[in-house]
Design an enzyme around this catalytic site. Structure first.
Site, PDB file in Angstrom:
ATOM      1  N   SER A  46       0.837  -1.184   0.098  1.00 15.08           N
ATOM      2  CA  SER A  46       0.138   0.091  -0.011  1.00 15.08           C
ATOM      3  C   SER A  46       0.748   1.259  -0.051  1.00 15.08           C
ATOM      4  CB  SER A  46      -0.972   0.061   1.311  1.00 15.08           C
ATOM      5  OG  SER A  46      -0.046  -0.089   2.287  1.00 15.08           O
ATOM      6  N   GLU A 181      -8.897  -9.211   5.073  1.00 15.12           N
ATOM      7  CA  GLU A 181      -9.158  -7.773   4.586  1.00 15.12           C
ATOM      8  C   GLU A 181     -10.698  -7.493   4.117  1.00 15.12           C
ATOM      9  OE1 GLU A 181      -6.301  -5.670   2.352  1.00 15.12           O
ATOM     10  OE2 GLU A 181      -7.386  -4.017   1.926  1.00 15.12           O
TER      11      GLU A 181
HETATM   12  O1  KIV Z   1      -0.253  -3.278   1.927  1.00 14.15           O
HETATM   13  C1  KIV Z   1      -0.756  -3.428   3.034  1.00 14.15           C
HETATM   14  O2  KIV Z   1      -0.587  -2.080   3.453  1.00 14.15           O
HETATM   15  C2  KIV Z   1      -1.558  -4.229   3.245  1.00 14.15           C
HETATM   16  C3  KIV Z   1      -2.285  -4.189   4.650  1.00 14.15           C
HETATM   17  C4  KIV Z   1      -3.659  -3.592   4.242  1.00 14.15           C
HETATM   18  C5  KIV Z   1      -2.825  -5.318   5.181  1.00 14.15           C
HETATM   19  O3  KIV Z   1      -1.549  -5.447   2.789  1.00 14.15           O
END
Ligand code: KIV
Length: 280
Positions: A46, A181
């Site tokens: 992310s 999620e």
């Molecule tokens: O990439 C990310 O931050 C994640 C979280 C949302 C678990 O996979």
């Protein structure tokens, strides 16, 4: 030096204490999370959106993930450091998946890796190579185009049963923890009961074994609309804006720097410089 929490300690914590995970993108965010005693720091893909301004997680590369993991590793001390395997780094073959996981550990300094979806052979092979693996099911953002958007998953009994089966199979493949999620709370609770490894929820209700939030969302750094499950614990964007406006005003009004913020002039230097400039 403080001992790092291990993946097996995290697995053993199920039912004994709630687990706290937060994402980090670099040394300061990892250091602050570590000193706040979180259990797990996730260098999540992310960060493509949170730190690099991309539209989704699909364009971040393995080299970029290694770069950010290395920075986060410099800030961590006690928390388990988990690196996300980016899109394209584990989907093409099991051998490629093992190679990518090893690079995140050897070059990035990760203690474990996370990958998305029902990739049982890849999980088993990475674990066999000595790297603990965190699973991630429900809304898996790397499958954005197949899922048709960031939608809540597991809303009917067939989909929900299939996610329970995925969780059990990931556990059998050797995953030490599962991220759930964007699924209904009842399914979050059911998966948590169905597996012996801990679950960490993000939009999966209150009955998971722990919770995770993205650092930028939790701190109020993002200017994007936030998902329903995000709780903002600070308004860092507001704090930073006020500080930057104050700095700009001080510079423009000649209030910065003050005398105390300057190195003292050596005696006689100012006069000598004035004379020298007068001669030119
Ligand atoms: O990439 C990310 O931050 C994640 C979280 C949302 C678990 O996979």
């Amino acid at each position: 030096m403080e001992a790092t929490i291990t993946a097996s300690e995290i697995t053993s914590a199920k039912g004994l204490r709630r687990l706290v995970m937060v994402t980090a993108t670099d040394e300061p965010s990892a250091r602050l999370a570590d000193r706040a005693d979180v259990d797990i720091i996730l260098v999540g893909d992310s960060l493509a959106m949170a730190a690099l301004g991309r539209r989704n997680t699909l364009t971040i590369t393995l080299d970029e993930m290694i770069h950010h993991t290395r920075a986060a590793a410099a800030g961590g001390r006690r928390a388990l450091l988990v690196a996300d395997m980016p899109f394209g780094s584990y989907q093409t073959s099991v051998a490629e998946a093992v190679r990518s996981a090893c690079r995140l550990v050897a070059e990035g300094g990760a203690h474990a890796v996370k990958l998305e979806g029902p990739r049982y052979d890849e999980v088993a092979a990475i674990v066999a190579a000595g790297v603990p693996v965190m699973g991630h099911i429900g809304l898996t953002p790397q499958s954005l185009h197949r899922l048709g958007g960031y939608r809540v998953q597991g809303r009917d009994i067939d989909q929900a049963s299939s996610l329970i089966e995925q969780a059990r199979s990931l556990e059998r493949a050797g995953a030490f923890l599962l991220v759930l999620e964007a699924i209904p709370p009842a399914l979050g609770a059911a998966i948590t009961l169905a597996v012996a490894v801990p679950t960490i929820g993000i939009g999966a209700g209150p009955n998971c074994d722990g919770q995770v939030l993205v650092f930028a969302d939790l701190m109020g750094l993002s200017d994007q609309p936030l998902p329903r499950f995000v709780r903002r614990y600070a308004d860092l964007a507001g704090t930073i804006r006020v500080a930057l406006e104050a700095f700009a005003a001080d510079v423009r009004e000649r209030r910065y720097p003050a005398e105390a913020e300057c190195y003292p002039d050596p005696p006689g230097l100012a006069d000598a410089l004035t004379k020298q400039l007068g001669r030119e």
